[in-house]
Design an enzyme around this catalytic site. Structure first.
Site, mmCIF file in Angstrom:
data_model
loop_
_atom_site.group_PDB
_atom_site.id
_atom_site.type_symbol
_atom_site.label_atom_id
_atom_site.label_comp_id
_atom_site.label_asym_id
_atom_site.label_seq_id
_atom_site.Cartn_x
_atom_site.Cartn_y
_atom_site.Cartn_z
ATOM 1 N N ASN A 62 -38.068 81.470 -0.839
ATOM 2 C CA ASN A 62 -38.604 81.322 -2.200
ATOM 3 C C ASN A 62 -38.016 82.401 -3.079
ATOM 4 O OD1 ASN A 62 -40.397 80.378 -4.262
ATOM 5 N ND2 ASN A 62 -41.754 82.108 -3.821
ATOM 6 N N HIS B 132 -39.218 84.714 -6.303
ATOM 7 C CA HIS B 132 -40.418 85.085 -7.054
ATOM 8 C C HIS B 132 -40.013 86.041 -8.173
ATOM 9 C CE1 HIS B 132 -44.623 85.880 -7.823
ATOM 10 N NE2 HIS B 132 -44.307 87.155 -7.918
ATOM 11 N N SER C 184 -37.204 88.539 -6.654
ATOM 12 C CA SER C 184 -37.021 88.766 -5.221
ATOM 13 C C SER C 184 -36.850 87.434 -4.491
ATOM 14 C CB SER C 184 -38.265 89.451 -4.627
ATOM 15 O OG SER C 184 -38.620 90.603 -5.360
HETATM 16 C C1 GRF Z 1 -38.694 80.875 -11.728
HETATM 17 O O1 GRF Z 1 -39.063 81.956 -12.537
HETATM 18 C C2 GRF Z 1 -38.989 81.198 -10.283
HETATM 19 O O2 GRF Z 1 -38.833 82.557 -9.975
HETATM 20 C C3 GRF Z 1 -40.428 80.798 -10.162
HETATM 21 O O3 GRF Z 1 -40.548 79.638 -10.960
HETATM 22 C C4 GRF Z 1 -39.555 79.642 -11.980
HETATM 23 C C5 GRF Z 1 -38.781 78.355 -11.861
HETATM 24 O O4 GRF Z 1 -37.905 78.120 -12.908
HETATM 25 N N1 GRF Z 1 -40.791 80.648 -8.778
HETATM 26 P P1 GRF Z 1 -36.791 76.987 -12.777
HETATM 27 O O5 GRF Z 1 -37.495 75.688 -12.454
HETATM 28 O O6 GRF Z 1 -35.808 77.395 -11.706
HETATM 29 O O7 GRF Z 1 -36.139 76.893 -14.132
#
Ligand code: GRF
Length: 217
Positions: A110, A112, A139
Site C-alpha cells: 500500500n 500511505h 510511505s
Molecule cells: C493517495 O494519496 C494514496 O496515498 C492514498 O489514496 C490516494 C489515492 O490517490 N492511499 P490516487 O487514486 O492514486 O489518485
C-alpha cells in the site's frame, strides 16, 4: 524469454498512482505485467486510465455481496485468476479483513500519504499542517492486519511550506513523492529485491531496520 512478474492494482478513485505505475511500466522503469486493475467503484477515473493503456479492468461492487467476507472472497478469487507476484493498493478505500491480508501476505503493498509511523489513518495533510510539521511525505509498506502498520520499505519526503493548504500539500506529496516512490518500490518487489516473509523485510538480502528514505524536494 521469461514472463514478466505479474501485478494487480486495486483502486477506488482518480488513479494518479496507477498512472505513475502504468507510465513506469511503459518506460521500462518497472519490470512488471499489469494483469488486472480492480475497482470497488464503477465510476473510478482510474478505470479509464487502465483502459487507455490496454490493461484489463474489473469492477466488484461490495453492495452486491451479503457481507465483507463474501466480497473479499470474490476479490481474492479475481486476483488469484491472474496469479500476480504483487498486489498494489493504490487509493483503494476499503479496509481489508484478516483472511484477505493473510492470503496475500508478502505480496500486498500500500502507499500511505504520511511518513509512517506518523499519521496513520485519514486526512493526513490537514493533520500535518495543524501540527506545524516541517516535513511530510508518503510511505510504501507491506500490508499486515494492523491498519497502516506493516513494515515500510520506501518513503519520500518534501518540505512543508508556510502557506500550504491541505490541498496544495497533498498535491505536492502526490506529484513529487507518491508517483516517484510507488513504481520504484514495486520494481524492488516484483524483481525479488525486496522480500517480506511475514516477519522480516529484506532488501537485497539484508534485513531492513529502517525504511529507505528519499528526499523529494
Ligand atoms: C493517495 O494519496 C494514496 O496515498 C492514498 O489514496 C490516494 C489515492 O490517490 N492511499 P490516487 O487514486 O492514486 O489518485
Amino acid at each position: 524469454m521469461r514472463a514478466k512478474p505479474g501485478l494487480v492494482v486495486l483502486i477506488s478513485g482518480t488513479g494518479r498512482n496507477l498512472q505513475a505505475i502504468l507510465d513506469a511500466v511503459a518506460g521500462g522503469r518497472l519490470n512488471a505485467d499489469i494483469r488486472l486493475v480492480l475497482s470497488n467503484r464503477g465510476d473510478a477515473y482510474g478505470l479509464c486510465r487502465a483502459e487507455r493503456a490496454g490493461v484489463p479492468t474489473r469492477v466488484l461492487r461490495p453492495r452486491h455481496y451479503p457481507d465483507r467476507a463474501a466480497y473479499e472472497a470474490d476479490l481474492a478469487a479475481a486476483i488469484d485468476e491472474v496469479a500476480p507476484e504483487a498486489v498494489a493498493l493504490a487509493g483503494f478505500m476499503r479496509i481489508l479483513g484478516s483472511g484477505f491480508v493473510q492470503h496475500f501476505s508478502g505480496r500486498l503493498v500500500n502507499i500511505h500519504p504520511s511518513l509512517l509511523p506518523a499519521y496513520r489513518g485519514l486526512d493526513t495533510h490537514r493533520r500535518v499542517l495543524q501540527a506545524n510539521e516541517t516535513r511530510h511525505g508518503a510511505s510504501v509498506h507491506f500490508v499486515t492486519e494492523d491498519l497502516d502498520a506493516g513494515p515500510v520499505l520506501l518513503q519520500g519526503s518534501i518540505a512543508v511550506k508556510r502557506d500550504d493548504t491541505p490541498d496544495s500539500l497533498g498535491q505536492r506529496v502526490m506529484d513529487k513523492v507518491e508517483t516517484r516512490i510507488y513504481p520504484q518500490a514495486l520494481d524492488w518487489i516484483t524483481s525479488g529485491r525486496a522480500v517480506f516473509d511475514g516477519k522480516t523485510l529484506r532488501l537485497a538480502g539484508e534485513a531492513l531496520e529502517e525504511p529507505i528514505h528519499v528526499d523529494c524536494d
